[in-house]
Design a protein around this motif. Structure first.
Motif, PDB file in Angstrom:
ATOM      1  N   GLN A   1      -9.557 -37.617 -99.673  1.00  0.00           N
ATOM      2  CA  GLN A   1     -10.529 -38.705 -99.627  1.00  0.00           C
ATOM      3  C   GLN A   1      -9.831 -40.057 -99.665  1.00  0.00           C
TER       4      GLN A   1
ATOM      5  N   LEU B   1      -8.651 -40.872 -96.271  1.00  0.00           N
ATOM      6  CA  LEU B   1      -9.764 -41.354 -95.458  1.00  0.00           C
ATOM      7  C   LEU B   1     -10.085 -42.805 -95.816  1.00  0.00           C
TER       8      LEU B   1
ATOM      9  N   ARG C   1     -11.785 -46.487 -93.820  1.00  0.00           N
ATOM     10  CA  ARG C   1     -12.925 -47.160 -94.420  1.00  0.00           C
ATOM     11  C   ARG C   1     -12.659 -48.645 -94.647  1.00  0.00           C
TER      12      ARG C   1
ATOM     13  N   GLU D   1     -16.481 -50.353 -98.408  1.00  0.00           N
ATOM     14  CA  GLU D   1     -16.656 -48.924 -98.620  1.00  0.00           C
ATOM     15  C   GLU D   1     -15.663 -48.399 -99.650  1.00  0.00           C
TER      16      GLU D   1
ATOM     17  N   ARG E   1     -16.866 -46.875-103.169  1.00  0.00           N
ATOM     18  CA  ARG E   1     -16.538 -45.486-103.450  1.00  0.00           C
ATOM     19  C   ARG E   1     -15.722 -45.347-104.726  1.00  0.00           C
TER      20      ARG E   1
ATOM     21  N   THR F   1     -21.107 -45.406 -97.890  1.00  0.00           N
ATOM     22  CA  THR F   1     -21.301 -44.356 -96.881  1.00  0.00           C
ATOM     23  C   THR F   1     -20.917 -42.993 -97.452  1.00  0.00           C
TER      24      THR F   1
ATOM     25  N   LEU G   1     -15.673 -38.308 -90.825  1.00  0.00           N
ATOM     26  CA  LEU G   1     -16.835 -38.928 -91.435  1.00  0.00           C
ATOM     27  C   LEU G   1     -18.039 -38.653 -90.543  1.00  0.00           C
TER      28      LEU G   1
ATOM     29  N   ARG H   1     -12.511 -40.602 -87.840  1.00  0.00           N
ATOM     30  CA  ARG H   1     -11.728 -39.453 -88.279  1.00  0.00           C
ATOM     31  C   ARG H   1     -10.321 -39.850 -88.663  1.00  0.00           C
TER      32      ARG H   1
END
Lengths: 259, 259
Positions: free
Chosen positions: A165, A168, A173, A177, A181, A258, B92, B97
């Motif tokens: 994560q 990502l 992001r 975001e 998060r 998101t 996502l 990605r």
DNA sequence: CGGCGACTTGAAACGTGTCAATTAGCGTGG
DNA sequence: CCACGCTAATTGACACGTTTCAAGTCGCCG
């Protein structure tokens, strides 16, 4: 070597006892993490084989903002955070740094028991107390106890998912975001450990991180973190006072993240 | 169930044999990775206990650009890449990605043997042939063979270090640095496996990746990747023709990468 | 009171993303 | 064999998000 001798030798707080060390009172994670299991193991070991050497970790306390472990420093110990917040980070020669994870009570500093050295720099955020277990003891335990093995594997899986994560986050992001998060994940993690301030609502937490910690974790600059947090506050998503943080509107914050 | 039956049942290429499957000829990694060790194990097992069930992986081949494994798809198999390139990525819902790693011959698709499911989406870049081992077989082997256990742990450490570097890439390095590093790392990795085109110089490699793969791995857009690569080419750092890549000036490329 | 570190805020610069137009390459089918 | 359609790659102009720089506030502690 007798059990007593070994325990005394590896423990710098004479008053600690294997079954229920004084310092684990404040460690809210000892119910769920390794500590409990290890202590359980130690107890049963002590009962079953009164003469066998006790596996017990030495307890240490270190002030805020100190380095606990240098990158590539060799260590025969595996350490678990008992109390306080710490960071595990990577640094570039030119000063850029990336925090890989925040270490909370109950967290293993490095889940790879077989690697006596790592690239990571470990630093305390607040005062931190941690417990050092002899690597060889844990490895032996790993071989002997399937239950312990399972536990380590599940922690390993969990860490991997978190790392994914984070990747990502950094790769795909936006700053909003990422920060949204991070707040949600931390709040959630603390709630699981019963480390929230509110008895009921799981949304107000102790939040000792400086903005530069958030910046280094999320791949941003402190200035930009400040701007995003200010906006979040202006939009009534969160509330920060002193060293505590409260999520005001979890639904909208989730939408921003998101998730 | 006899060894013969089990091998036949789990293998869809009838001509394969446990000791030296035909399809492992092209797999240049079988010297160093898991395959060799597993095959060694299989051989000795066959010699020691002729009646015991054989641990053997079924071989599959899949064309380029197909998905090998969906996220969260449950699988009783652990797969190893034998030939070709694949990607392991996270996606996502909105289409963004992030490629977590490129899988090359000899790579384990997921090093966590105890997790029958993962968030990752596995896709082939080129035609890929891979080998599926029964998860339960490997776990048993893990318990029985210390040597196998050690090997898995060292792979695990290696993957973690790579993941750390990727985190640094995405969080703190510029596009130029990321792409330069990626080229160097891949070239190096391929050289280690003897997958370079030049007999001597370890600098010309088969490079089947599209620019959007690079973009998704490095957290950039394909357009920007194109611009950076064009500049690298204009500056005589690299040379790309067709599906091969050559590092022209390793020293300068390293400098760009801040390695 | 003075000094220091953490945070805030605005203006400007920079790197990367977005959009759009164009070309090249490649497999397919007429 | 060529025409077609598709995807990949290139390039330029512009927009946007984030960083950089700078000035200023606040709270804390000596």
């Amino acid at each position: 070597m007798s059990a007593h001798l070994l325990a005394a030798a590896s423990n710098d707080m004479g008053s600690d006892r294997a079954a229920a060390p004084a310092s684990c009172g404040p460690c809210l994670a000892n119910k769920l993490g390794f500590c409990a299991m290890i202590r359980g193991k130690v107890e049963s070991q002590a009962n079953d084989h009164p003469g066998a050497p006790l596996l017990i970790g030495s307890v240490h306390t270190i002030p805020a903002r100190r380095t606990i472990c240098q990158p590539n420093e060799w260590s025969e110990f595996v350490t678990i955070i008992c109390d306080g917040w710490a960071t595990s980070s990577l640094a570039l020669p030119d000063g850029r740094r990336q925090i890989v994870s925040f270490l909370l009570p109950g967290d293993l500093v490095s889940w790879n028991l077989f690697e006596p050295t790592s690239d990571r720099l470990i630093e305390s955020v607040t005062d931190v107390t941690y417990r050092n277990f002899r690597r060889s003891d844990l490895i032996r335990m790993l071989r002997e106890s399937p239950e312990f093995f399972e536990k380590l594997m599940s922690i390993c899986v969990q860490y991997t998912r978190r790392a994914d994560q984070r990747l990502l986050d950094l790769g795909r992001r936006t700053a909003d975001e990422r920060i949204a998060r991070m707040i949600l994940v931390l709040t959630n993690k603390l709630a699981k450990r019963g480390m929230c301030r509110d008895r009921m609502g799981q949304d107000r937490i102790d939040f000792p991180l400086r903005q530069h910690h958030i910046a280094d974790a999320m791949g941003l600059t402190p200035v930009h973190v400040s701007k995003v947090l200010s906006r979040f506050r202006r939009d009534q998503l969160i509330e920060i006072d002193g060293r505590s943080l409260k999520v005001l509107d979890q639904t909208r914050l989730r939408r921003v993240a998101t998730m």
